[in-house]
Design a protein around this motif. Structure first.
Motif, PDB file in Angstrom:
ATOM      1  N   THR A   1      12.427  -5.299  -9.753  1.00  0.00           N
ATOM      2  CA  THR A   1      12.579  -4.639  -8.454  1.00  0.00           C
ATOM      3  C   THR A   1      11.770  -5.423  -7.438  1.00  0.00           C
ATOM      4  N   MET A   2      12.438  -5.910  -6.392  1.00  0.00           N
ATOM      5  CA  MET A   2      11.791  -6.849  -5.467  1.00  0.00           C
ATOM      6  C   MET A   2      10.968  -6.115  -4.404  1.00  0.00           C
ATOM      7  N   LEU A   3       9.760  -5.720  -4.807  1.00  0.00           N
ATOM      8  CA  LEU A   3       8.829  -5.023  -3.907  1.00  0.00           C
ATOM      9  C   LEU A   3       7.446  -5.623  -4.100  1.00  0.00           C
ATOM     10  N   HIS A   4       6.786  -5.919  -2.972  1.00  0.00           N
ATOM     11  CA  HIS A   4       5.502  -6.624  -2.984  1.00  0.00           C
ATOM     12  C   HIS A   4       4.539  -5.946  -2.021  1.00  0.00           C
ATOM     13  N   ALA A   5       3.371  -5.539  -2.531  1.00  0.00           N
ATOM     14  CA  ALA A   5       2.326  -4.940  -1.692  1.00  0.00           C
ATOM     15  C   ALA A   5       1.594  -6.070  -0.978  1.00  0.00           C
ATOM     16  N   ALA A   6       2.035  -6.375   0.238  1.00  0.00           N
ATOM     17  CA  ALA A   6       1.591  -7.591   0.931  1.00  0.00           C
ATOM     18  C   ALA A   6       0.249  -7.440   1.631  1.00  0.00           C
ATOM     19  N   GLY A   7      -0.108  -6.230   2.032  1.00  0.00           N
ATOM     20  CA  GLY A   7      -1.354  -6.050   2.771  1.00  0.00           C
ATOM     21  C   GLY A   7      -1.973  -4.676   2.538  1.00  0.00           C
ATOM     22  N   LEU A   8      -3.313  -4.633   2.552  1.00  0.00           N
ATOM     23  CA  LEU A   8      -4.027  -3.371   2.333  1.00  0.00           C
ATOM     24  C   LEU A   8      -5.294  -3.374   3.178  1.00  0.00           C
ATOM     25  N   THR A   9      -5.505  -2.295   3.939  1.00  0.00           N
ATOM     26  CA  THR A   9      -6.737  -2.126   4.718  1.00  0.00           C
ATOM     27  C   THR A   9      -7.281  -0.725   4.463  1.00  0.00           C
ATOM     28  N   VAL A  10      -8.546  -0.651   4.065  1.00  0.00           N
ATOM     29  CA  VAL A  10      -9.191   0.638   3.795  1.00  0.00           C
ATOM     30  C   VAL A  10     -10.440   0.728   4.668  1.00  0.00           C
ATOM     31  N   THR A  11     -10.483   1.724   5.549  1.00  0.00           N
ATOM     32  CA  THR A  11     -11.663   1.889   6.409  1.00  0.00           C
ATOM     33  C   THR A  11     -12.806   2.496   5.596  1.00  0.00           C
ATOM     34  N   ARG A  12     -14.046   2.088   5.945  1.00  0.00           N
ATOM     35  CA  ARG A  12     -15.230   2.608   5.244  1.00  0.00           C
ATOM     36  C   ARG A  12     -16.292   2.976   6.267  1.00  0.00           C
ATOM     37  N   GLU A  13     -16.969   4.079   6.004  1.00  0.00           N
ATOM     38  CA  GLU A  13     -18.023   4.526   6.918  1.00  0.00           C
ATOM     39  C   GLU A  13     -19.253   3.644   6.764  1.00  0.00           C
ATOM     40  N   GLY A  14     -19.696   3.060   7.883  1.00  0.00           N
ATOM     41  CA  GLY A  14     -20.917   2.252   7.853  1.00  0.00           C
ATOM     42  C   GLY A  14     -20.755   0.866   7.261  1.00  0.00           C
ATOM     43  N   LYS A  15     -19.532   0.490   6.916  1.00  0.00           N
ATOM     44  CA  LYS A  15     -19.296  -0.842   6.341  1.00  0.00           C
ATOM     45  C   LYS A  15     -18.023  -1.419   6.929  1.00  0.00           C
ATOM     46  N   PRO A  16     -17.889  -2.738   6.899  1.00  0.00           N
ATOM     47  CA  PRO A  16     -16.621  -3.325   7.339  1.00  0.00           C
ATOM     48  C   PRO A  16     -15.480  -2.835   6.443  1.00  0.00           C
ATOM     49  N   PRO A  17     -14.261  -2.777   6.964  1.00  0.00           N
ATOM     50  CA  PRO A  17     -13.144  -2.321   6.140  1.00  0.00           C
ATOM     51  C   PRO A  17     -12.828  -3.301   5.008  1.00  0.00           C
ATOM     52  N   ILE A  18     -12.223  -2.772   3.982  1.00  0.00           N
ATOM     53  CA  ILE A  18     -11.666  -3.621   2.927  1.00  0.00           C
ATOM     54  C   ILE A  18     -10.328  -4.127   3.457  1.00  0.00           C
ATOM     55  N   GLU A  19     -10.168  -5.437   3.515  1.00  0.00           N
ATOM     56  CA  GLU A  19      -8.920  -6.019   4.014  1.00  0.00           C
ATOM     57  C   GLU A  19      -8.435  -7.088   3.043  1.00  0.00           C
ATOM     58  N   ALA A  20      -7.177  -6.997   2.658  1.00  0.00           N
ATOM     59  CA  ALA A  20      -6.621  -7.986   1.722  1.00  0.00           C
ATOM     60  C   ALA A  20      -5.172  -8.276   2.071  1.00  0.00           C
ATOM     61  N   VAL A  21      -4.784  -9.525   1.873  1.00  0.00           N
ATOM     62  CA  VAL A  21      -3.402  -9.954   2.073  1.00  0.00           C
ATOM     63  C   VAL A  21      -2.971 -10.733   0.836  1.00  0.00           C
ATOM     64  N   ALA A  22      -1.837 -10.354   0.263  1.00  0.00           N
ATOM     65  CA  ALA A  22      -1.304 -11.033  -0.924  1.00  0.00           C
ATOM     66  C   ALA A  22      -0.135 -11.921  -0.508  1.00  0.00           C
ATOM     67  N   PRO A  23      -0.203 -13.223  -0.809  1.00  0.00           N
ATOM     68  CA  PRO A  23       0.896 -14.116  -0.411  1.00  0.00           C
ATOM     69  C   PRO A  23       2.213 -13.736  -1.085  1.00  0.00           C
ATOM     70  N   LEU A  24       3.306 -14.142  -0.445  1.00  0.00           N
ATOM     71  CA  LEU A  24       4.632 -13.826  -0.978  1.00  0.00           C
ATOM     72  C   LEU A  24       4.804 -14.482  -2.354  1.00  0.00           C
ATOM     73  N   PRO A  25       5.257 -13.743  -3.354  1.00  0.00           N
ATOM     74  CA  PRO A  25       5.380 -14.305  -4.703  1.00  0.00           C
ATOM     75  C   PRO A  25       6.507 -15.331  -4.824  1.00  0.00           C
ATOM     76  N   ALA A  26       6.437 -16.111  -5.891  1.00  0.00           N
ATOM     77  CA  ALA A  26       7.394 -17.199  -6.111  1.00  0.00           C
ATOM     78  C   ALA A  26       8.836 -16.699  -6.223  1.00  0.00           C
ATOM     79  N   ASP A  27       9.037 -15.501  -6.826  1.00  0.00           N
ATOM     80  CA  ASP A  27      10.418 -15.031  -6.994  1.00  0.00           C
ATOM     81  C   ASP A  27      11.047 -14.603  -5.655  1.00  0.00           C
ATOM     82  N   PHE A  28      10.232 -14.202  -4.682  1.00  0.00           N
ATOM     83  CA  PHE A  28      10.745 -13.951  -3.322  1.00  0.00           C
ATOM     84  C   PHE A  28      11.128 -15.283  -2.671  1.00  0.00           C
ATOM     85  N   ARG A  29      10.265 -16.270  -2.844  1.00  0.00           N
ATOM     86  CA  ARG A  29      10.516 -17.586  -2.248  1.00  0.00           C
ATOM     87  C   ARG A  29      11.756 -18.233  -2.862  1.00  0.00           C
ATOM     88  N   ALA A  30      11.971 -17.983  -4.144  1.00  0.00           N
ATOM     89  CA  ALA A  30      13.135 -18.564  -4.820  1.00  0.00           C
ATOM     90  C   ALA A  30      14.453 -18.069  -4.221  1.00  0.00           C
TER      91      ALA A  30
END
Length: 218
Positions: free
Chosen positions: A183-212
Motif C-alpha cells: 500500500t503506497m503510503l508514506h509518513a513524510a513529516g511529523l511535528t510534535v509540540t513540547r512545553e518548554g522545549k523545541p518541537p520534535i520535527e522530522a522529515v522522511a525522504p520519499l522511499p525508493a518504491d515511490f521514486r520507481a
C-alpha cells in the motif's frame, strides 16, 4: 540487515524512518518486526524506546518512539489532544479532478468471516477529517499529500477510496492490491509540540518504491 534510519534524536524522543513492510508487533505467522529491533535503538540508554503511535505494516516513514515512561505519557497525550502535525504522501490509483480539499467522513469498524475486519464510512462512526492536496500525476496515478486532523485506524486509506473515489495504489483491503508491492503510503513529516522545549520535527525522504513510479519529493 539494513540499519534503521534515525531522523530525530534527543534525550526523550527518537523518530525513525520505518521501512514499508516492517510490522510494529510480532506477526502471528512469525517473521521480523520492529519489536525485535528496538534494542538497536537504545544508543547507550538502558531502556528500549517504545512506539508512541502506530503505522500500518505497509506504511513507511516517521515513527515517534519515547525513551522513557514519562515521555511516552506526554507524547501519547499530545496525539490524543491533536497537538501533532502529520504529513503523509500517498499514491492514489487514478486521476483526480480537483486540486485540493477536505474529506470529513466518520469511520466505523466492521468485520466478516470471509473478509476479516475493515473500516467503512458511516454517519454514526467516529469523526475523521483529512485535508489533501494533489502533488503530481504520472502514468494515471496521482501523488497526494494528506494532512489528517484525526488519527483513526486506516483513516487515509478509506478516505482515499470513499472521499477521493480512488484507493491507494497496492492497497489489498480498500483497492485491488495491484500496481505496487505494498500500500503506497508514506509518513513524510511529523511535528510534535513540547512545553518548554523545541518541537520534535522530522522529515522522511520519499522511499525508493515511490521514486520507481516516477515521483519525487518536490
Amino acid at each position: 540487515m539494513t540499519p534503521l534510519t534515525v531522523l530525530f534524536e534527543d534525550g526523550e524522543a527518537l523518530v525513525i524512518d520505518k521501512p514499508g513492510g516492517l510490522p510494529l508487533d510480532q506477526p502471528r505467522a512469525g517473521g521480523r518486526s520492529l519489536e525485535d529491533r528496538l534494542e538497536e535503538l537504545c544508543f547507550g540508554f538502558q531502556r528500549v524506546p517504545f512506539p508512541v503511535h502506530r503505522l500500518d505494516q505497509d506504511t513507511s516513514g516517521c515513527l515517534l518512539l519515547a525513551r522513557n515512561p514519562k515521555a511516552l505519557k506526554r507524547f501519547s497525550a499530545a496525539f490524543e489532544n491533536r497537538q501533532v502535525e502529520k504529513r503523509y504522501l500517498g499514491i492514489v490509483a487514478g486521476a483526480l479532478q480537483e486540486e485540493s480539499g477536505t474529506i470529513a467522513l466518520s469511520l466505523s469498524k466492521i468485520s466478516s468471516a470471509e473478509k476479516g475486519w475493515r473500516m467503512i464510512a458511516a454517519k454514526k462512526g467516529k469523526e475523521a477529517v483529512t485535508h489533501w492536496r494533489k502533488v503530481a500525476e504520472i502514468g494515471g496515478n496521482t501523488l497526494v499529500e494528506f494532512r489528517p486532523e484525526t488519527g483513526r485506524t486506516h483513516q487515509i486509506r478509506i478516505h482515499a477510496l470513499a472521499g477521493l473515489g480512488a484507493p491507494l495504489l497496492g492497497d489489498p483491503i480498500y483497492g485491488d492490491g495491484k500496481g505496487a508491492p505494498r500500500t503506497m503510503l508514506h509518513a513524510a513529516g511529523l511535528t510534535v509540540t513540547r512545553e518548554g522545549k523545541p518541537p520534535i520535527e522530522a522529515v522522511a525522504p520519499l522511499p525508493a518504491d515511490f521514486r520507481a513510479l516516477g515521483f519525487s519529493d518536490g
